[in-house]
Write a protein that holds these residues in place. Structure first.
Motif, short mmCIF file in Angstrom:
data_model
loop_
_atom_site.label_atom_id
_atom_site.label_comp_id
_atom_site.label_asym_id
_atom_site.label_seq_id
_atom_site.Cartn_x
_atom_site.Cartn_y
_atom_site.Cartn_z
N GLN A 191 22.82 -9.11 -39.57
CA GLN A 191 21.82 -8.69 -38.59
C GLN A 191 21.23 -7.34 -38.95
O GLN A 191 20.02 -7.11 -38.78
CB GLN A 191 22.46 -8.65 -37.21
N ALA A 192 22.08 -6.44 -39.47
CA ALA A 192 21.60 -5.12 -39.86
C ALA A 192 20.63 -5.23 -41.04
O ALA A 192 19.55 -4.62 -41.04
CB ALA A 192 22.77 -4.23 -40.21
N PHE A 193 21.01 -5.99 -42.06
CA PHE A 193 20.13 -6.16 -43.23
C PHE A 193 18.85 -6.88 -42.84
O PHE A 193 17.77 -6.58 -43.37
CB PHE A 193 20.86 -6.93 -44.32
N ASP A 194 18.94 -7.84 -41.93
CA ASP A 194 17.76 -8.56 -41.48
C ASP A 194 16.80 -7.62 -40.75
O ASP A 194 15.58 -7.68 -40.94
CB ASP A 194 18.17 -9.72 -40.58
N ARG A 195 17.37 -6.75 -39.91
CA ARG A 195 16.54 -5.78 -39.18
C ARG A 195 15.81 -4.85 -40.17
O ARG A 195 14.61 -4.58 -40.02
CB ARG A 195 17.42 -4.96 -38.24
N VAL A 196 16.53 -4.39 -41.18
CA VAL A 196 15.93 -3.51 -42.19
C VAL A 196 14.82 -4.24 -42.93
O VAL A 196 13.75 -3.67 -43.21
CB VAL A 196 17.01 -3.01 -43.17
N ALA A 197 15.06 -5.52 -43.26
CA ALA A 197 14.05 -6.31 -43.97
C ALA A 197 12.79 -6.49 -43.14
O ALA A 197 11.67 -6.41 -43.65
CB ALA A 197 14.63 -7.67 -44.37
N VAL A 198 12.97 -6.73 -41.84
CA VAL A 198 11.82 -6.89 -40.94
C VAL A 198 11.03 -5.60 -40.85
O VAL A 198 9.79 -5.58 -40.90
CB VAL A 198 12.29 -7.35 -39.55
N ILE A 199 11.75 -4.47 -40.72
CA ILE A 199 11.08 -3.16 -40.64
C ILE A 199 10.30 -2.90 -41.93
O ILE A 199 9.15 -2.45 -41.89
CB ILE A 199 12.12 -2.04 -40.40
N ALA A 200 10.92 -3.19 -43.08
CA ALA A 200 10.24 -2.98 -44.36
C ALA A 200 9.00 -3.86 -44.48
O ALA A 200 7.96 -3.42 -44.97
CB ALA A 200 11.20 -3.24 -45.51
N ALA A 201 9.14 -5.13 -44.04
CA ALA A 201 8.00 -6.05 -44.12
C ALA A 201 6.85 -5.58 -43.22
O ALA A 201 5.68 -5.65 -43.60
CB ALA A 201 8.43 -7.46 -43.72
N ASN A 202 7.21 -5.07 -42.03
CA ASN A 202 6.18 -4.56 -41.12
C ASN A 202 5.49 -3.32 -41.70
O ASN A 202 4.27 -3.18 -41.59
CB ASN A 202 6.80 -4.23 -39.77
N LYS A 203 6.30 -2.45 -42.33
CA LYS A 203 5.71 -1.27 -42.94
C LYS A 203 4.76 -1.65 -44.07
O LYS A 203 3.67 -1.10 -44.22
CB LYS A 203 6.81 -0.36 -43.49
N GLU A 204 5.20 -2.64 -44.89
CA GLU A 204 4.36 -3.10 -45.99
C GLU A 204 3.07 -3.72 -45.46
O GLU A 204 1.98 -3.50 -46.01
CB GLU A 204 5.12 -4.11 -46.84
N MET A 205 3.19 -4.50 -44.38
CA MET A 205 2.00 -5.12 -43.80
C MET A 205 1.04 -4.05 -43.27
O MET A 205 -0.17 -4.12 -43.48
CB MET A 205 2.40 -6.05 -42.67
N LEU A 206 1.59 -3.03 -42.59
CA LEU A 206 0.74 -1.95 -42.08
C LEU A 206 0.08 -1.19 -43.21
O LEU A 206 -1.08 -0.78 -43.11
CB LEU A 206 1.58 -1.00 -41.22
N THR A 207 0.83 -1.01 -44.31
CA THR A 207 0.25 -0.33 -45.47
C THR A 207 -0.89 -1.14 -46.06
O THR A 207 -1.94 -0.60 -46.42
CB THR A 207 1.33 -0.10 -46.54
#
Length: 581
Positions: A191-207
């Motif tokens: 769950q922790a790694f999944d949360r980090v992956a979602v945050i990273a994906a959202n950051k990449e999308m915003l970028t």
């Protein structure tokens, strides 16, 4: 032994239903409470930051050790490098650290990730008798002589994020609780790694969104400038033409400049429309077999006009055809292929102030390819990777080619690829550039023949009757003036209804130029009616209303050819001439 949902009872044989004493039951319950407390303490450690730090992982593993003293390590998957990387470890003795590998590589053909999705735990021991693929894979990375191992997949929703490895798991009477505990730990990490992956994906999308907005703004700003430049020339020189004191030479120069600016403006809008079609995959291609030298002959016909537009006599253009005894045909949309070659030719003109430009085709061991070569200033190697990328750089996207909109070369590459071809180039600074248009073998066919002289027929259409269906008088006059020198008789229909009436009343019509957007009855309806009555009459559709599938709609209703406005005189004569040979 590998365990799935319905095969995890390998520990149940160690105790029976009545094997626990009251004290053991109390200790078990107390230990269960401790497990829950540890899990509750680890969750905040792994979820308080956007990225999980090494310190937090180490602290989490240290807390897990309160429950059981077994050495434990957590691995996180690195999909790009196809390996699991150790991110944290906790051992009571330093010597035990060496038992855990730093990384665990895997191969795609081993189906490791797919297999991990199907199990709860892999049990490794030196005495294992029913070895399975995952056991075989993991046994090569963990030392079984030092003891047995539990390897838990760290996964959630069929997404594998890593592995949880425990050495010498305690197989006492409370092993079922220990198994559940480590399974819960693996889930917490997942769950922790999944949360980090979602945050990273959202950051990449915003970028990406931010970059796209910046590039869009830069593009629109540039387009605004590019629109104003030719419009300024058109309006300015049109005003100057009103001066009665202009000499004939000055008047001719102003007219040429207005014509050139108008064409630049039209080309820019065409590029924007084509870029939109290609991006949305709405561009339609009408591929057919066409003789390669015939294509080059048509390009050569347009050469003189393009050479005069370039306003320089220091650049010589040469057309290199295949030998006369080689009859090569290519399966391609000729109009779109010519468009690609024109883009590359205009790019070569822009960057070649002196020297030569060569356009041609050649056959070699690599197959059939067209080429456009110039002796111009060349392309900096630092820009090679960017030159085809649409909207790729706010700094460089608009500086590679003529017109400045940064679309031409990107359009050429994407258009050719969607037709099944490939575009690439060689270039050196101050030594020129060569663009190559290659096609797979299935797109061309070659045969040797005896050389034949090409016969050129003059545009003498005396005795031919051409019906022009056009509601705008200026457009009709323009078409009429182009056709008049051929000797053809021109008849005007101001809308679709008049066009149908003319066809019904006049059996001598040889060809129709049909505007698609007309009052009372549009060109689609008129063409459908005429083709139903007299299917032998060629209809050439013409319109300024260029939707993604406009040309395809025309062919479906029976039109024989298609011209998009503004129509160039040579283009009109060449298209009509095909039906009068």
């Amino acid at each position: 032994m590998t365990h799935s949902e319905d095969k995890n009872n390998f520990l149940d044989d160690n105790f029976g239903e009545n094997s626990l004493s009251t004290k053991e039951l109390f200790d078990t319950l107390q230990w269960s409470v401790l497990q829950q407390e540890v899990i509750a303490e680890t969750i905040p450690l792994l979820s308080k930051d956007s990225e999980i730090s090494t310190d937090n992982i180490q602290e989490t593993l240290k807390k897990i050790a309160k429950v059981s003293a077994e050495p434990i390590a957590i691995y996180r998957i690195d999909a790009e490098k196809s390996q699991f990387i150790r991110k944290g470890i906790h051992c009571q003795q330093d010597a035990e650290v060496a038992l855990f590998p730093d990384n665990i590589p895997y191969k795609a053909n081993e189906n490791v990730i797919k297999l991990l999705r199907t199990i709860q735990v892999v049990y490794l021991s030196q005495n294992g008798s029913d070895a399975q693929p995952l056991q075989n894979y993991l046994s090569g990375h963990f030392d079984l002589t030092s003891g047995s191992w539990w390897i838990f997949p760290v996964q959630i929703k069929d997404k594998v994020y890593g592995l949880l490895a425990i050495r010498n798991p305690n197989l006492n009477t409370i092993n079922n609780l220990l198994f559940s505990f480590y399974k819960s730990v693996a889930l917490v990490f997942a769950q922790a790694f999944d949360r980090v992956a979602v945050i990273a994906a959202n950051k990449e999308m915003l970028t990406r969104v931010d970059k796209a907005n910046q590039l869009k703004t830069a593009f629109l700003t540039n387009i605004s400038h590019e629109v104003r430049t030719p419009v300024n020339s058109i309006v300015g020189f049109s005003d100057l033409l009103a001066d009665p004191d202009l000499t004939i030479d000055e008047r001719e120069e102003f007219i040429n400049l207005i014509t050139q600016s108008s064409r630049n403006l039209v080309r820019m809008f065409d590029n924007i429309i084509d870029a939109s079609k290609l991006r949305s995959e709405q561009m339609r291609f009408r591929q057919e077999w066409k003789n390669v030298n015939t294509i080059l002959n048509e390009i050569e016909t347009d050469y003189d006009e393009k050479q005069s537009i370039s306003a320089t006599d220091k650049v010589f253009t040469q057309i290199n055809k295949l030998p006369d005894d080689v009859q090569a045909e290519i399966y391609v949309d000729v109009f779109r292929l010519n468009q690609v070659i024109n883009i590359l030719y205009e790019n070569a003109q822009e960057h070649t102030t002196e020297g030569s430009i060569e356009i041609g085709a050649k056959l070699n061991q690599d197959g059939l390819m067209f080429f456009i070569s110039d002796s111009g200033k060349g392309i900096d190697k630092e820009k090679h990777s960017e030159i085809f990328n649409l909207f790729e750089s706010t700094k460089h996207a608009f500086t590679f080619e003529s017109g400045g909109s940064g679309l031409g070369l990107s359009i050429a590459k994407e258009m050719l690829e969607q037709m099944g071809g490939k575009l690439w180039f060689d270039s050196e600074i101050n030594e020129g550039t060569t663009f190559y248009l290659g096609f797979p073998e299935r797109f061309f066919r070659v045969k040797k023949t005896e050389g034949k002289k090409e016969v050129h027929e003059s545009d003498n259409w005396t005795g031919k009757n051409i019906l022009i269906a056009e509601d705008v008088e200026f457009n009709f006059i323009f078409l009429r003036e182009i056709i008049n020198p051929t000797g053809a008789n021109v008849i005007w229909a101001k809308n679709g209804v008049e066009a149908c009436q003319t066809i019904d009343e006049n059996p001598e019509i040889d060809l129709i130029l049909m505007d698609l957007q007309m009052p009372e009855m549009n060109g689609y309806e008129a063409a459908t009616y005429i083709k139903d009555k007299k299917p032998h009459i060629p209809i050439i559709a013409q319109t300024a209303f260029m939707m993604a599938d406009e040309d395809e709609k025309c062919y479906k209703i029976g039109c024989n050819d298609f011209l998009s406005k503004p129509i160039r005189p040579k283009q009109l004569i060449k298209t009509v001439g095909k039906y009068f040979k």
